[in-house]
Design a protein around this motif. Structure first.
Motif, PDB file in Angstrom:
ATOM      1  N   PHE A   1       0.939  -1.160   0.053  1.00 16.05           N
ATOM      2  CA  PHE A   1      -0.148  -0.014  -0.055  1.00 16.05           C
ATOM      3  C   PHE A   1       1.076   1.307   0.113  1.00 16.05           C
ATOM      4  O   PHE A   1       0.996   1.954   1.023  1.00 16.05           O
ATOM      5  CB  PHE A   1      -0.957   0.048   1.178  1.00 16.05           C
ATOM      6  CG  PHE A   1      -2.038  -1.092   1.056  1.00 16.05           C
ATOM      7  CD1 PHE A   1      -3.216  -0.654   0.490  1.00 16.05           C
ATOM      8  CD2 PHE A   1      -1.791  -2.275   1.603  1.00 16.05           C
ATOM      9  CE1 PHE A   1      -4.155  -1.453   0.612  1.00 16.05           C
ATOM     10  CE2 PHE A   1      -2.811  -3.276   1.418  1.00 16.05           C
ATOM     11  CZ  PHE A   1      -4.106  -2.769   0.893  1.00 16.05           C
ATOM     12  N   PRO A   2       1.572   1.569  -1.096  1.00 16.19           N
ATOM     13  CA  PRO A   2       2.387   2.665  -1.082  1.00 16.19           C
ATOM     14  C   PRO A   2       1.755   3.946  -1.272  1.00 16.19           C
ATOM     15  O   PRO A   2       2.472   4.897  -0.664  1.00 16.19           O
ATOM     16  CB  PRO A   2       3.034   2.409  -2.618  1.00 16.19           C
ATOM     17  CG  PRO A   2       1.996   1.657  -3.503  1.00 16.19           C
ATOM     18  CD  PRO A   2       1.495   0.677  -2.701  1.00 16.19           C
ATOM     19  N   ILE A   3       0.616   4.145  -1.291  1.00 18.12           N
ATOM     20  CA  ILE A   3      -0.111   5.442  -1.344  1.00 18.12           C
ATOM     21  C   ILE A   3      -0.636   5.833  -0.185  1.00 18.12           C
ATOM     22  O   ILE A   3      -1.602   4.923   0.120  1.00 18.12           O
ATOM     23  CB  ILE A   3      -0.703   5.657  -2.786  1.00 18.12           C
ATOM     24  CG1 ILE A   3      -0.008   5.500  -3.866  1.00 18.12           C
ATOM     25  CG2 ILE A   3      -1.311   6.944  -2.616  1.00 18.12           C
ATOM     26  CD1 ILE A   3      -0.764   5.509  -5.162  1.00 18.12           C
ATOM     27  N   ARG A   4      -0.429   6.724   0.430  1.00 21.99           N
ATOM     28  CA  ARG A   4      -1.194   7.033   2.047  1.00 21.99           C
ATOM     29  C   ARG A   4      -1.524   8.359   1.936  1.00 21.99           C
ATOM     30  O   ARG A   4      -0.724   9.419   1.714  1.00 21.99           O
ATOM     31  CB  ARG A   4      -0.171   6.408   3.051  1.00 21.99           C
ATOM     32  CG  ARG A   4       0.097   5.175   3.125  1.00 21.99           C
ATOM     33  CD  ARG A   4       1.274   4.867   3.972  1.00 21.99           C
ATOM     34  NE  ARG A   4       1.932   3.508   3.890  1.00 21.99           N
ATOM     35  CZ  ARG A   4       3.114   2.849   4.257  1.00 21.99           C
ATOM     36  NH1 ARG A   4       3.442   3.808   5.259  1.00 21.99           N
ATOM     37  NH2 ARG A   4       3.285   1.961   4.002  1.00 21.99           N
ATOM     38  N   VAL A   5      -2.894   8.637   2.195  1.00 20.61           N
ATOM     39  CA  VAL A   5      -3.543   9.899   2.002  1.00 20.61           C
ATOM     40  C   VAL A   5      -4.248  10.052   3.394  1.00 20.61           C
ATOM     41  O   VAL A   5      -4.959   9.216   3.926  1.00 20.61           O
ATOM     42  CB  VAL A   5      -4.577  10.107   0.824  1.00 20.61           C
ATOM     43  CG1 VAL A   5      -3.440  10.349  -0.429  1.00 20.61           C
ATOM     44  CG2 VAL A   5      -5.572   9.246   1.059  1.00 20.61           C
ATOM     45  N   GLU A   6      -3.943  11.349   4.061  1.00 19.26           N
ATOM     46  CA  GLU A   6      -4.770  11.607   5.169  1.00 19.26           C
ATOM     47  C   GLU A   6      -6.061  12.407   5.087  1.00 19.26           C
ATOM     48  O   GLU A   6      -6.046  13.711   4.482  1.00 19.26           O
ATOM     49  CB  GLU A   6      -3.907  12.403   6.243  1.00 19.26           C
ATOM     50  CG  GLU A   6      -4.646  12.575   7.690  1.00 19.26           C
ATOM     51  CD  GLU A   6      -3.204  12.854   8.702  1.00 19.26           C
ATOM     52  OE1 GLU A   6      -3.959  13.259   9.682  1.00 19.26           O
ATOM     53  OE2 GLU A   6      -2.067  12.909   8.385  1.00 19.26           O
ATOM     54  N   LEU A   7      -7.261  12.114   5.485  1.00 18.67           N
ATOM     55  CA  LEU A   7      -8.379  12.908   5.148  1.00 18.67           C
ATOM     56  C   LEU A   7      -8.564  13.982   6.308  1.00 18.67           C
ATOM     57  O   LEU A   7      -8.438  13.205   7.297  1.00 18.67           O
ATOM     58  CB  LEU A   7      -9.497  12.016   4.814  1.00 18.67           C
ATOM     59  CG  LEU A   7      -9.418  11.565   3.474  1.00 18.67           C
ATOM     60  CD1 LEU A   7      -8.721  10.307   3.342  1.00 18.67           C
ATOM     61  CD2 LEU A   7     -11.034  10.991   3.192  1.00 18.67           C
ATOM     62  N   LYS A   8      -8.848  15.143   6.162  1.00 15.27           N
ATOM     63  CA  LYS A   8      -9.166  15.845   7.322  1.00 15.27           C
ATOM     64  C   LYS A   8     -10.484  15.819   8.064  1.00 15.27           C
ATOM     65  O   LYS A   8     -11.628  15.410   7.283  1.00 15.27           O
ATOM     66  CB  LYS A   8      -8.726  17.472   6.842  1.00 15.27           C
ATOM     67  CG  LYS A   8      -7.500  17.685   6.182  1.00 15.27           C
ATOM     68  CD  LYS A   8      -7.566  18.993   5.583  1.00 15.27           C
ATOM     69  CE  LYS A   8      -6.200  19.095   4.847  1.00 15.27           C
ATOM     70  NZ  LYS A   8      -6.283  20.354   4.000  1.00 15.27           N
ATOM     71  N   SER A   9     -10.711  16.122   9.192  1.00 13.62           N
ATOM     72  CA  SER A   9     -12.036  16.214   9.913  1.00 13.62           C
ATOM     73  C   SER A   9     -12.628  17.375   9.206  1.00 13.62           C
ATOM     74  O   SER A   9     -12.400  18.572   8.584  1.00 13.62           O
ATOM     75  CB  SER A   9     -11.843  16.697  11.387  1.00 13.62           C
ATOM     76  OG  SER A   9     -11.173  15.388  12.019  1.00 13.62           O
ATOM     77  N   LEU A  10     -13.974  17.222   9.255  1.00 13.54           N
ATOM     78  CA  LEU A  10     -14.824  18.374   8.700  1.00 13.54           C
ATOM     79  C   LEU A  10     -15.166  19.451   9.629  1.00 13.54           C
ATOM     80  O   LEU A  10     -15.439  19.474  10.938  1.00 13.54           O
ATOM     81  CB  LEU A  10     -16.305  17.820   8.189  1.00 13.54           C
ATOM     82  CG  LEU A  10     -16.112  16.514   7.489  1.00 13.54           C
ATOM     83  CD1 LEU A  10     -17.626  15.762   7.027  1.00 13.54           C
ATOM     84  CD2 LEU A  10     -15.816  16.915   5.926  1.00 13.54           C
TER      85      LEU A  10
END
Length: 451
Positions: free
Chosen positions: A334-343
């Motif tokens: 899983f080479p791609i890691r993205v962090e999603l922000k709180s709303l």
């Protein structure tokens, strides 16, 4: 020339339904575009060496992780399945066959391809089914008709006249409630009935896949209404016209080249997660998933499926655990890691107004069916967004899902008493929001359990 949407166009499509989370959208758009690029290398031997870059989405619940993956699959018209990693560690599921996610994916693709083919033959199937239905209604099937040199032409003309008369009645819907006797086939499996025990659904489904083609069909004569008989006959005609081997082959092709598996709660299978099960169980699940992500052959009812080019998108909050707590081999896949922000509050305002499927539009459409004219003012939407943000701050943060709870409670009286509001304008202002939610907001206990 490469077919399909470019990354910017994919993001624009995602923007129609998902607010914010630009980094995640960008990553999945590139992953999707790379598939199109790989498909364009048909004559290049390097094509088989290009594997999908699997993605881990990190972020709290309700911020759009699942929706991004689902919309991505819809844009590509790709087979899509969502599974929860925790199901492989629950009591009674330890050691469960993780390959079931691929079998479910193939089944989903098979249904989709079959439906597409059925749409193409819908009209000719209806025509043939209606002729058979006429035979049943008149009580004189084509197979029983015999012609000879001594047939009276007057009888033939009478039969044609009767058939035309019944055909007209059938087209006008005047025979829908009339009963006809129809031979229907059913595949009975006493083993499945014995095994229908709560908690054994997965084993039951797998047994159905393995034994389904070997169970005998039994024909039964039943009296059913014309409306129901038509559905049965249309399906029979479709089944006669479909090439099921081609459907299976196309389903497998789609899964192998464009399938998407979304694994939710991925953080719950790390050794540091608090799921209550043993560490060895969680690591065992990781090691079971690893071959699928690396690329392996999976046996399904429809044939063998290679998972080398299936795109895996994992997601989790990762509050307690981190991606580094996964076994190294799985991390590398899983080479791609993205962090999603709180709303934030501004995000809630956009969620209520911008997407094509915004909740405000959904409620307007639902209530309009009963003559209620629902509208929202800017300050009304601001107030709803403010309450949603406050509730997520004070209680558990469930992201945009909080809006569903608030909207349902806010419009509960209008939805229940539509007769009183029919033909009237219901305008949701800030005062309207406060008036309908005041008692709940002021009572902290009610707020915790209701909103």
């Amino acid at each position: 020339m490469i077919e399909g949407l470019k990354p910017k166009e994919i993001v624009q499509k995602l923007d129609e339904f998902i607010i914010g989370q630009e980094d995640a959208k960008k990553s999945v758009a590139i992953a999707l575009r790379n598939r199109s690029r790989r498909h364009a290398l048909q004559d290049d031997p390097i094509q088989e060496e290009i594997y999908p870059k699997n993605i881990i989405m990190i972020g709290p619940t309700g911020v759009g992780k699942t929706e991004i993956a689902r919309r991505l699959a819809k844009i590509e018209n790709a087979p899509f399945i969502k599974v929860e990693a925790t199901k492989y560690t629950e009591v009674g599921y330890v050691g469960r066959d993780v390959e079931s996610m691929i079998r479910d994916l193939v089944y989903s693709a098979y249904k989709s391809v079959k439906q597409e083919q059925e749409e193409k033959i819908q009209e000719p199937s209806k025509t043939k089914a209606n002729e058979r239905l006429l035979d049943l209604v008149i009580g004189n099937s084509k197979s029983d008709k015999k012609t000879s040199e001594n047939d009276d032409t007057t009888i033939e003309e009478d039969e044609k006249m009767i058939r035309d008369l019944f055909r007209k009645k059938l087209e006008e819907g005047k025979l829908e409630e009339k009963e006809v006797e129809l031979t229907v086939s059913s595949r009975e499996n006493p083993v499945m009935q014995i095994m229908s025990v709560p908690g054994m659904e997965d084993m039951e489904n797998q047994m159905r896949e393995l034994l389904g083609d070997f169970m005998p069909n039994r024909n039964k004569n039943r009296k059913i209404k014309v409306a129901d008989a038509r559905k049965v006959l249309i399906q029979e005609e479709m089944d006669n016209m479909l090439d099921f081997e081609k459907i299976k082959a196309e389903a497998i092709r789609r899964v192998e080249n464009s399938g998407v598996v979304f694994i939710d709660e991925f953080d719950k299978i790390t050794s540091r997660s608090n799921t209550g099960s043993a560490d060895v169980s969680r690591e065992g699940v990781q090691r079971d998933i690893l071959p699928l992500v690396e690329g392996s052959m999976v046996n399904t009812r429809y044939g063998q499926v290679k998972t080398d080019h299936v795109l895996f998108i994992a997601a989790g909050a990762f509050h307690i655990a981190s991606v580094s707590d996964l076994i190294p081999e799985l991390q590398g896949r899983f080479p791609i890691r993205v962090e999603l922000k709180s709303l934030e509050k501004s995000d809630f305002v956009k969620i209520l107004t911008i997407p094509k499927n915004a909740l405000t539009r959904q409620y307007q459409a639902l209530l309009s069916t009963e003559g209620v004219n629902l509208s929202f003012t800017d300050d009304g939407i601001e107030r709803i967004a403010e309450i949603a943000f406050e509730m997520n701050t004070k209680n558990e943060n469930i992201g945009a899902r909080r809006l569903h709870t608030i909207m349902e409670k806010l419009l509960e009286d209008v939805s229940f008493n539509t007769d009183d509001y029919a033909g009237k304008d219901v305008i949701v202002t800030a005062d309207f929001v406060d008036a309908n939610l005041k008692n709940i907001i002021q009572n902290e206990d009610l707020t915790r359990y209701i909103l």
